[in-house]
Scaffold this motif. Structure first.
Motif, PDB file in Angstrom:
ATOM      1  N   LEU A 166      36.552  42.071  43.075  1.00 55.28           N
ATOM      2  CA  LEU A 166      37.825  41.879  42.372  1.00 55.28           C
ATOM      3  C   LEU A 166      37.597  41.324  40.968  1.00 55.28           C
ATOM      4  O   LEU A 166      38.231  41.770  40.004  1.00 55.28           O
ATOM      5  CB  LEU A 166      38.731  40.936  43.171  1.00 55.28           C
ATOM      6  CG  LEU A 166      39.262  41.460  44.504  1.00 55.28           C
ATOM      7  CD1 LEU A 166      40.070  40.372  45.212  1.00 55.28           C
ATOM      8  CD2 LEU A 166      40.127  42.708  44.306  1.00 55.28           C
ATOM      9  N   ALA A 167      36.712  40.347  40.849  1.00 53.90           N
ATOM     10  CA  ALA A 167      36.427  39.782  39.534  1.00 53.90           C
ATOM     11  C   ALA A 167      35.777  40.817  38.631  1.00 53.90           C
ATOM     12  O   ALA A 167      36.068  40.885  37.425  1.00 53.90           O
ATOM     13  CB  ALA A 167      35.535  38.550  39.676  1.00 53.90           C
ATOM     14  N   GLY A 168      34.894  41.632  39.219  1.00 56.39           N
ATOM     15  CA  GLY A 168      34.235  42.666  38.435  1.00 56.39           C
ATOM     16  C   GLY A 168      35.213  43.687  37.884  1.00 56.39           C
ATOM     17  O   GLY A 168      35.043  44.181  36.763  1.00 56.39           O
ATOM     18  N   GLN A 169      36.255  44.011  38.667  1.00 57.50           N
ATOM     19  CA  GLN A 169      37.249  44.968  38.189  1.00 57.50           C
ATOM     20  C   GLN A 169      37.971  44.465  36.955  1.00 57.50           C
ATOM     21  O   GLN A 169      38.415  45.246  36.114  1.00 57.50           O
ATOM     22  CB  GLN A 169      38.257  45.258  39.297  1.00 57.50           C
ATOM     23  CG  GLN A 169      37.690  46.083  40.449  1.00 57.50           C
ATOM     24  CD  GLN A 169      38.687  46.289  41.576  1.00 57.50           C
ATOM     25  OE1 GLN A 169      39.783  45.722  41.575  1.00 57.50           O
ATOM     26  NE2 GLN A 169      38.321  47.104  42.557  1.00 57.50           N
ATOM     27  N   ARG A 170      38.090  43.147  36.843  1.00 54.62           N
ATOM     28  CA  ARG A 170      38.755  42.552  35.677  1.00 54.62           C
ATOM     29  C   ARG A 170      37.759  42.090  34.609  1.00 54.62           C
ATOM     30  O   ARG A 170      38.172  41.640  33.549  1.00 54.62           O
ATOM     31  CB  ARG A 170      39.606  41.358  36.113  1.00 54.62           C
ATOM     32  CG  ARG A 170      40.921  41.718  36.785  1.00 54.62           C
ATOM     33  CD  ARG A 170      41.689  40.470  37.116  1.00 54.62           C
ATOM     34  NE  ARG A 170      43.047  40.731  37.567  1.00 54.62           N
ATOM     35  CZ  ARG A 170      44.127  40.724  36.796  1.00 54.62           C
ATOM     36  NH1 ARG A 170      44.000  40.485  35.500  1.00 54.62           N
ATOM     37  NH2 ARG A 170      45.322  40.957  37.298  1.00 54.62           N
ATOM     38  N   GLY A 171      36.475  42.162  34.908  1.00 56.66           N
ATOM     39  CA  GLY A 171      35.475  41.705  33.961  1.00 56.66           C
ATOM     40  C   GLY A 171      35.507  40.199  33.754  1.00 56.66           C
ATOM     41  O   GLY A 171      35.239  39.705  32.656  1.00 56.66           O
ATOM     42  N   ILE A 172      35.813  39.454  34.820  1.00 58.01           N
ATOM     43  CA  ILE A 172      35.959  38.002  34.735  1.00 58.01           C
ATOM     44  C   ILE A 172      34.733  37.330  35.334  1.00 58.01           C
ATOM     45  O   ILE A 172      34.197  37.768  36.356  1.00 58.01           O
ATOM     46  CB  ILE A 172      37.250  37.557  35.450  1.00 58.01           C
ATOM     47  CG1 ILE A 172      38.456  38.051  34.648  1.00 58.01           C
ATOM     48  CG2 ILE A 172      37.308  36.047  35.622  1.00 58.01           C
ATOM     49  CD1 ILE A 172      39.772  37.823  35.318  1.00 58.01           C
ATOM     50  N   ARG A 173      34.299  36.201  34.730  1.00 57.79           N
ATOM     51  CA  ARG A 173      33.022  35.606  35.072  1.00 57.79           C
ATOM     52  C   ARG A 173      33.099  34.262  35.776  1.00 57.79           C
ATOM     53  O   ARG A 173      32.056  33.714  36.152  1.00 57.79           O
ATOM     54  CB  ARG A 173      32.165  35.469  33.808  1.00 57.79           C
ATOM     55  CG  ARG A 173      31.813  36.797  33.172  1.00 57.79           C
ATOM     56  CD  ARG A 173      30.956  36.612  31.928  1.00 57.79           C
ATOM     57  NE  ARG A 173      30.601  37.900  31.351  1.00 57.79           N
ATOM     58  CZ  ARG A 173      29.553  38.636  31.718  1.00 57.79           C
ATOM     59  NH1 ARG A 173      28.761  38.178  32.691  1.00 57.79           N
ATOM     60  NH2 ARG A 173      29.285  39.784  31.162  1.00 57.79           N
ATOM     61  N   THR A 174      34.263  33.689  35.951  1.00 57.49           N
ATOM     62  CA  THR A 174      34.360  32.435  36.696  1.00 57.49           C
ATOM     63  C   THR A 174      35.549  32.497  37.650  1.00 57.49           C
ATOM     64  O   THR A 174      36.515  33.234  37.416  1.00 57.49           O
ATOM     65  CB  THR A 174      34.548  31.208  35.774  1.00 57.49           C
ATOM     66  OG1 THR A 174      35.864  31.215  35.218  1.00 57.49           O
ATOM     67  CG2 THR A 174      33.511  31.179  34.663  1.00 57.49           C
ATOM     68  N   VAL A 175      35.463  31.717  38.719  1.00 57.57           N
ATOM     69  CA  VAL A 175      36.555  31.664  39.682  1.00 57.57           C
ATOM     70  C   VAL A 175      37.818  31.120  39.021  1.00 57.57           C
ATOM     71  O   VAL A 175      38.926  31.627  39.250  1.00 57.57           O
ATOM     72  CB  VAL A 175      36.155  30.788  40.888  1.00 57.57           C
ATOM     73  CG1 VAL A 175      37.339  30.602  41.837  1.00 57.57           C
ATOM     74  CG2 VAL A 175      34.976  31.402  41.637  1.00 57.57           C
ATOM     75  N   GLU A 176      37.662  30.105  38.187  1.00 59.95           N
ATOM     76  CA  GLU A 176      38.822  29.510  37.511  1.00 59.95           C
ATOM     77  C   GLU A 176      39.522  30.521  36.617  1.00 59.95           C
ATOM     78  O   GLU A 176      40.757  30.619  36.617  1.00 59.95           O
ATOM     79  CB  GLU A 176      38.394  28.292  36.692  1.00 59.95           C
ATOM     80  CG  GLU A 176      37.935  27.103  37.514  1.00 59.95           C
ATOM     81  CD  GLU A 176      36.480  27.206  37.973  1.00 59.95           C
ATOM     82  OE1 GLU A 176      35.839  28.250  37.705  1.00 59.95           O
ATOM     83  OE2 GLU A 176      35.997  26.257  38.604  1.00 59.95           O
ATOM     84  N   ASP A 177      38.739  31.306  35.863  1.00 56.37           N
ATOM     85  CA  ASP A 177      39.338  32.314  34.980  1.00 56.37           C
ATOM     86  C   ASP A 177      40.001  33.426  35.794  1.00 56.37           C
ATOM     87  O   ASP A 177      41.026  33.983  35.389  1.00 56.37           O
ATOM     88  CB  ASP A 177      38.276  32.913  34.061  1.00 56.37           C
ATOM     89  CG  ASP A 177      37.846  31.952  32.961  1.00 56.37           C
ATOM     90  OD1 ASP A 177      38.531  30.921  32.776  1.00 56.37           O
ATOM     91  OD2 ASP A 177      36.824  32.235  32.304  1.00 56.37           O
ATOM     92  N   PHE A 178      39.422  33.754  36.957  1.00 57.33           N
ATOM     93  CA  PHE A 178      40.036  34.783  37.790  1.00 57.33           C
ATOM     94  C   PHE A 178      41.394  34.308  38.306  1.00 57.33           C
ATOM     95  O   PHE A 178      42.372  35.072  38.311  1.00 57.33           O
ATOM     96  CB  PHE A 178      39.127  35.136  38.969  1.00 57.33           C
ATOM     97  CG  PHE A 178      39.666  36.247  39.824  1.00 57.33           C
ATOM     98  CD1 PHE A 178      39.549  37.563  39.439  1.00 57.33           C
ATOM     99  CD2 PHE A 178      40.320  35.967  41.019  1.00 57.33           C
ATOM    100  CE1 PHE A 178      40.071  38.594  40.214  1.00 57.33           C
ATOM    101  CE2 PHE A 178      40.839  36.971  41.801  1.00 57.33           C
ATOM    102  CZ  PHE A 178      40.714  38.296  41.402  1.00 57.33           C
ATOM    103  N   ALA A 179      41.466  33.049  38.734  1.00 58.17           N
ATOM    104  CA  ALA A 179      42.747  32.510  39.200  1.00 58.17           C
ATOM    105  C   ALA A 179      43.789  32.582  38.095  1.00 58.17           C
ATOM    106  O   ALA A 179      44.928  33.003  38.313  1.00 58.17           O
ATOM    107  CB  ALA A 179      42.564  31.068  39.678  1.00 58.17           C
ATOM    108  N   THR A 180      43.402  32.192  36.891  1.00 57.55           N
ATOM    109  CA  THR A 180      44.335  32.226  35.764  1.00 57.55           C
ATOM    110  C   THR A 180      44.790  33.651  35.470  1.00 57.55           C
ATOM    111  O   THR A 180      45.980  33.911  35.271  1.00 57.55           O
ATOM    112  CB  THR A 180      43.678  31.628  34.509  1.00 57.55           C
ATOM    113  OG1 THR A 180      43.314  30.262  34.771  1.00 57.55           O
ATOM    114  CG2 THR A 180      44.629  31.671  33.315  1.00 57.55           C
ATOM    115  N   ALA A 181      43.848  34.586  35.479  1.00 52.08           N
ATOM    116  CA  ALA A 181      44.171  35.975  35.148  1.00 52.08           C
ATOM    117  C   ALA A 181      45.109  36.603  36.167  1.00 52.08           C
ATOM    118  O   ALA A 181      45.880  37.507  35.837  1.00 52.08           O
ATOM    119  CB  ALA A 181      42.886  36.794  35.047  1.00 52.08           C
TER     120      ALA A 181
END
Length: 330
Positions: A166-181
């Motif tokens: 899921l994080a890879g689909q958004r290109g996100i590198r931290t759990v915190e940033d994924f939650a925010t996104a």
């Protein structure tokens, strides 16, 4: 995926009490890759240590398997040593973190300090159109191998793979940033407090949580009178994958009146926090308790999971049969 560091976590239980933990599994993720897994059997806390056939049939763990194993207290300490100060992720984290809290209560331990996310909450937001968002369904949708479902470390590893995808689909590198996104916030467990991983909406309210400012929608007077929600009164409890305002709006569009609390007029209670429909497992909130008391007095009040509510809204699920407990077949 440099920077994506976390520990996925899973527990198995001996009976319907969440604190009856008999197995703990973790999967350590460093830079988006599985760096190691750990699986521990343990003796459940003594007040909760009986095994029920239903649970044994699910995970295959019996009293004999744990008889010579260390206690829950000991194994939790080992798991926490592995976790350290990393964020924790679980699939249906509401269940796993409640199991830790209840197990600690039974052992007379203080709750550990954890920041945690929930791949059930996140997959509901990121993966639309699935029949459900249970671990096997989400794993299959994301092509994450699932070979030993209900083995704690294996399930933790699958949970880890889901978040990495899921994080890879958004290109996100931290759990915190994924939650925010994804419009969510991480949950938190502390010595004497906790709050769930849930949708962020509105400003910070009292008690360290987030208060969602709701606008009462206009009920659709032209709604189909045969719709199962039309004319009903819908109440929501717990965190959902969408905002509570969205649930209110959907209910009103179907001809129902949203309400903040359970009353004698309530017809449907939608329960979040990863609720799967199993009321026998000690799952409760204040509103659920009220609903159950009113049902005992003869009030017809259906308790729904988020997915069941969505199915009612879309016409994919029929209302419960009069006189039949809706939770009995869930």
């Amino acid at each position: 995926m440099r920077g994506l560091d976390f520990v996925a976590f899973d527990v198995e239980t001996a009976n319907s009490r969440r604190g009856s933990v008999c197995a703990i599994g973790v999967a350590v993720v460093r830079d988006g890759r599985i760096a190691g897994t750990h699986s521990w059997l343990c003796r459940p806390p003594e007040p909760l240590d009986h095994f029920e056939p239903h649970n044994i049939a699910i995970h295959g763990i019996t009293p004999d398997h744990v008889a010579g194993e260390p206690s829950f207290r000991h194994r939790l300490g080992e798991a926490l040593d592995v976790i350290g100060d990393q964020p924790v992720v679980a699939h249906n984290a509401a269940f796993d973190t409640a199991a830790v809290r209840e197990g600690c209560d039974a052992e007379g331990l203080m709750w550990p300090t954890l920041r945690y996310g929930c791949t059930l909450v996140w997959s509901r937001r990121e993966l639309k159109g699935l029949a459900n968002h249970r671990l096997p369904t989400v794993a299959e949708a994301l092509d994450v191998p699932l070979e030993r479902h209900h083995e704690a470390a294996a399930d933790a590893e699958v949970c880890a793979g889901i978040l990495v995808k899921l994080a890879g689909q958004r290109g996100i590198r931290t759990v915190e940033d994924f939650a925010t996104a994804t419009g969510t916030r991480l949950g938190f467990v502390g010595t004497d407090t906790w709050q769930g991983c849930r949708t962020v909406s509105g400003g910070r309210g009292g008690g360290g949580g987030f208060r969602e400012e709701l606008t009462v929608p206009t009920v659709n007077t032209a709604a189909d009178p045969d719709h199962p929600l039309c004319g009903g009164v819908v109440v929501v409890t717990g965190s959902l994958s969408v905002s509570r305002q969205r649930v209110w709006d959907l209910a009103a569009e179907c001809g129902a009146t949203p309400n903040k609390d359970v009353t004698k007029r309530s017809t449907h209670l939608v329960v979040g926090d990863g609720f799967t429909g199993d009321l026998s497992a000690g799952f409760t909130t204040g509103k659920v308790a009220k609903a159950l008391r009113r049902r005992e007095k003869g009030q017809r009040l259906e308790i729904l999971t988020e997915e069941e509510f969505t199915a009612l809204v879309t016409g994919q699920r029929k209302p419960s049969v009069p006189g039949v407990d809706p939770s009995a077949s869930m």
